[in-house]
Write an enzyme that holds these catalytic residues in place. Structure first.
Site, PDB file in Angstrom:
ATOM      1  N   GLU A   1       0.839  -1.210   0.000  1.00  0.00           N
ATOM      2  CA  GLU A   1       0.000   0.000   0.000  1.00  0.00           C
ATOM      3  C   GLU A   1       0.874   1.260   0.000  1.00  0.00           C
ATOM      4  O   GLU A   1       2.091   1.213   0.096  1.00  0.00           O
ATOM      5  CB  GLU A   1      -0.903   0.020   1.239  1.00  0.00           C
ATOM      6  CG  GLU A   1      -2.335  -0.406   0.980  1.00  0.00           C
ATOM      7  CD  GLU A   1      -3.160   0.663   0.256  1.00  0.00           C
ATOM      8  OE1 GLU A   1      -2.572   1.678  -0.177  1.00  0.00           O
ATOM      9  OE2 GLU A   1      -4.379   0.485   0.130  1.00  0.00           O
TER      10      GLU A   1
ATOM     11  N   ARG B   1      -7.484   1.354  13.061  1.00  0.00           N
ATOM     12  CA  ARG B   1      -6.131   1.722  12.657  1.00  0.00           C
ATOM     13  C   ARG B   1      -6.213   2.706  11.501  1.00  0.00           C
ATOM     14  O   ARG B   1      -7.202   2.738  10.762  1.00  0.00           O
ATOM     15  CB  ARG B   1      -5.323   0.499  12.220  1.00  0.00           C
ATOM     16  CG  ARG B   1      -5.826  -0.176  10.945  1.00  0.00           C
ATOM     17  CD  ARG B   1      -4.760  -1.089  10.361  1.00  0.00           C
ATOM     18  NE  ARG B   1      -5.215  -1.855   9.213  1.00  0.00           N
ATOM     19  CZ  ARG B   1      -5.252  -1.411   7.964  1.00  0.00           C
ATOM     20  NH1 ARG B   1      -4.896  -0.162   7.699  1.00  0.00           N
ATOM     21  NH2 ARG B   1      -5.647  -2.183   6.970  1.00  0.00           N
TER      22      ARG B   1
ATOM     23  N   ASN C   1      -5.502   4.027   7.853  1.00  0.00           N
ATOM     24  CA  ASN C   1      -5.381   3.363   6.560  1.00  0.00           C
ATOM     25  C   ASN C   1      -4.699   4.330   5.602  1.00  0.00           C
ATOM     26  O   ASN C   1      -3.566   4.726   5.827  1.00  0.00           O
ATOM     27  CB  ASN C   1      -6.745   2.891   6.065  1.00  0.00           C
ATOM     28  CG  ASN C   1      -6.627   1.845   4.972  1.00  0.00           C
ATOM     29  OD1 ASN C   1      -5.762   0.966   5.031  1.00  0.00           O
ATOM     30  ND2 ASN C   1      -7.465   1.926   3.963  1.00  0.00           N
TER      31      ASN C   1
ATOM     32  N   GLU D   1      -7.558  -5.222  11.583  1.00  0.00           N
ATOM     33  CA  GLU D   1      -7.683  -6.648  11.303  1.00  0.00           C
ATOM     34  C   GLU D   1      -7.729  -7.494  12.569  1.00  0.00           C
ATOM     35  O   GLU D   1      -8.361  -8.563  12.584  1.00  0.00           O
ATOM     36  CB  GLU D   1      -6.512  -7.112  10.420  1.00  0.00           C
ATOM     37  CG  GLU D   1      -6.634  -6.755   8.959  1.00  0.00           C
ATOM     38  CD  GLU D   1      -6.246  -5.311   8.656  1.00  0.00           C
ATOM     39  OE1 GLU D   1      -6.252  -4.958   7.469  1.00  0.00           O
ATOM     40  OE2 GLU D   1      -5.940  -4.540   9.593  1.00  0.00           O
TER      41      GLU D   1
ATOM     42  N   ASN E   1     -10.143   5.320   2.504  1.00  0.00           N
ATOM     43  CA  ASN E   1      -9.187   4.892   1.501  1.00  0.00           C
ATOM     44  C   ASN E   1      -8.715   6.051   0.637  1.00  0.00           C
ATOM     45  O   ASN E   1      -8.304   7.081   1.151  1.00  0.00           O
ATOM     46  CB  ASN E   1      -9.774   3.744   0.670  1.00  0.00           C
ATOM     47  CG  ASN E   1      -8.910   2.497   0.765  1.00  0.00           C
ATOM     48  OD1 ASN E   1      -7.689   2.576   0.694  1.00  0.00           O
ATOM     49  ND2 ASN E   1      -9.542   1.352   0.935  1.00  0.00           N
TER      50      ASN E   1
ATOM     51  N   ASP F   1     -10.133   1.335  -3.972  1.00  0.00           N
ATOM     52  CA  ASP F   1      -9.101   1.359  -2.935  1.00  0.00           C
ATOM     53  C   ASP F   1      -8.341   2.684  -3.038  1.00  0.00           C
ATOM     54  O   ASP F   1      -8.917   3.752  -2.878  1.00  0.00           O
ATOM     55  CB  ASP F   1      -8.195   0.143  -3.083  1.00  0.00           C
ATOM     56  CG  ASP F   1      -7.472  -0.220  -1.799  1.00  0.00           C
ATOM     57  OD1 ASP F   1      -7.029   0.689  -1.084  1.00  0.00           O
ATOM     58  OD2 ASP F   1      -7.327  -1.416  -1.504  1.00  0.00           O
TER      59      ASP F   1
END
EC number: 3.1.1.17
Length: 313
Positions: A19, A111, A113, A131, A164, A217
């Protein structure tokens, strides 16, 4: 007229969740992260080689952006924190430094991103359910924040599923934003202080009745203001004209999970795409988890912005 589009695989490790690509013009390097292993990566354009480092004391690393005027220092999203990280770009370990902001215990299940810096050096970064969280009842508990030059973290938007892609269009002078499970791209006017206004849906990416879900995304834009959106589980990047709200090009890729995109290269005419090999239903050969280099698009990006360190840091 664009040349024939070509897709190559960069040398480097195959990542579970690659990412956050950021092209650094000064070092002629592409920086990116693996979120789940909390590692930093740097592809050196001249050497044609990728260097990797783990971040001591960090569980996640969701994005990496160089700090303006402080070579070898980066702002990184690390769990609920925005932190400074020192890395020489070659060593196998990076050092965790000052915590610029911490969302605290109330956001422990979440968290950071995706994150991106605007032309004023302000950081925009959003959150999602982590996660390792067990609180699946708060799937829309994410937020979008802004970290100002004064060191204050400001919430801009709530009720977010997965915060995102972020980008600014030179064509419209608007901010574009993706909450992946909203299945759309939203457009905002930004005032002088960096606040969001005039929210509207630019384009829906999933019909209400459609069975297939192509999940938007990461995102970037070219010098003409067109948007480029990585389609997770879609094996492609889509190009959108923000004035007409139409998809004007699809770029097929040999991977299922495309996570983010950034223009780079010496002439900013290469589109880099990070990918993932996360939770694939069947084993997939490389290049799942690799970084892809896309050429022949006939367009260029704009220089990416560096983070201006808060005056209190």
């Amino acid at each position: 007229m664009a040349d024939e589009v070509k897709v190559d695989v960069l040398p480097g490790p195959l990542l579970e969740l690659g990412e956050g690509p950021h092209w650094d013009a000064e070092s002629q390097s592409l920086y990116y992260v693996c979120i789940l292993t909390s590692t930093l990566h740097r592809y050196d354009w001249k050497e044609g080689k990728t260097y990797s480092a783990s971040i001591e004391g960090s569980t996640y690393a969701s994005f990496v952006v160089p700090v303006k005027g402080r070579r070898g220092e980066f702002v990184v999203g690390s769990g609920t924190r925005l932190v400074l990280v020192s890395w020489d770009g070659r060593s196998e370990r990076a050092s965790l430094g000052q915590v610029l902001a911490d969302l605290g215990g109330d956001e422990a299940d979440h968290r950071f991103n995706d994150g991106k810096v605007d032309a004023q050096g302000r950081l925009y970064a959003g959150t999602m359910l982590a996660e390792d969280s067990h609180n699946h009842l708060e799937m829309d508990g994410g937020k979008l924040y802004r970290l100002d030059g004064g060191g204050q973290i400001v919430p801009l938007k709530s009720k977010v599923h997965i915060s995102n892609g972020l980008t600014w269009s030179a064509r419209t002078n608007k901010l574009y934003y993706i909450d992946s499970f909203a299945f759309d791209i939203k457009e905002y006017t930004i005032d002088a202080a960096g606040n969001l206004a005039d929210e509207r849906v630019l384009i829906k990416l999933k019909d209400d009745e459609a069975a297939t879900e192509f999940i938007a995304d990461g995102m970037t834009s070219d010098a003409d203001g067109n948007l480029y959106v990585a389609m997770f589980a879609g094996s492609k990047i889509i190009k959108i004209n923000p004035e007409t709200a139409q998809v004007v090009q699809e770029i097929p890729l040999p991977v299922a999970q495309v996570t983010s995109v950034a223009f780079g290269g010496p002439d900013l005419d290469v589109l880099f795409a990070t990918t993932a090999a996360k939770e694939l239903s069947t084993p997939q050969e490389p290049p799942a988890g690799a970084v892809l280099r896309i050429t022949g698009l006939g367009t260029r990006g704009t220089p990416m912005n560096e983070f201006v360190l808060p005056s209190t840091a």
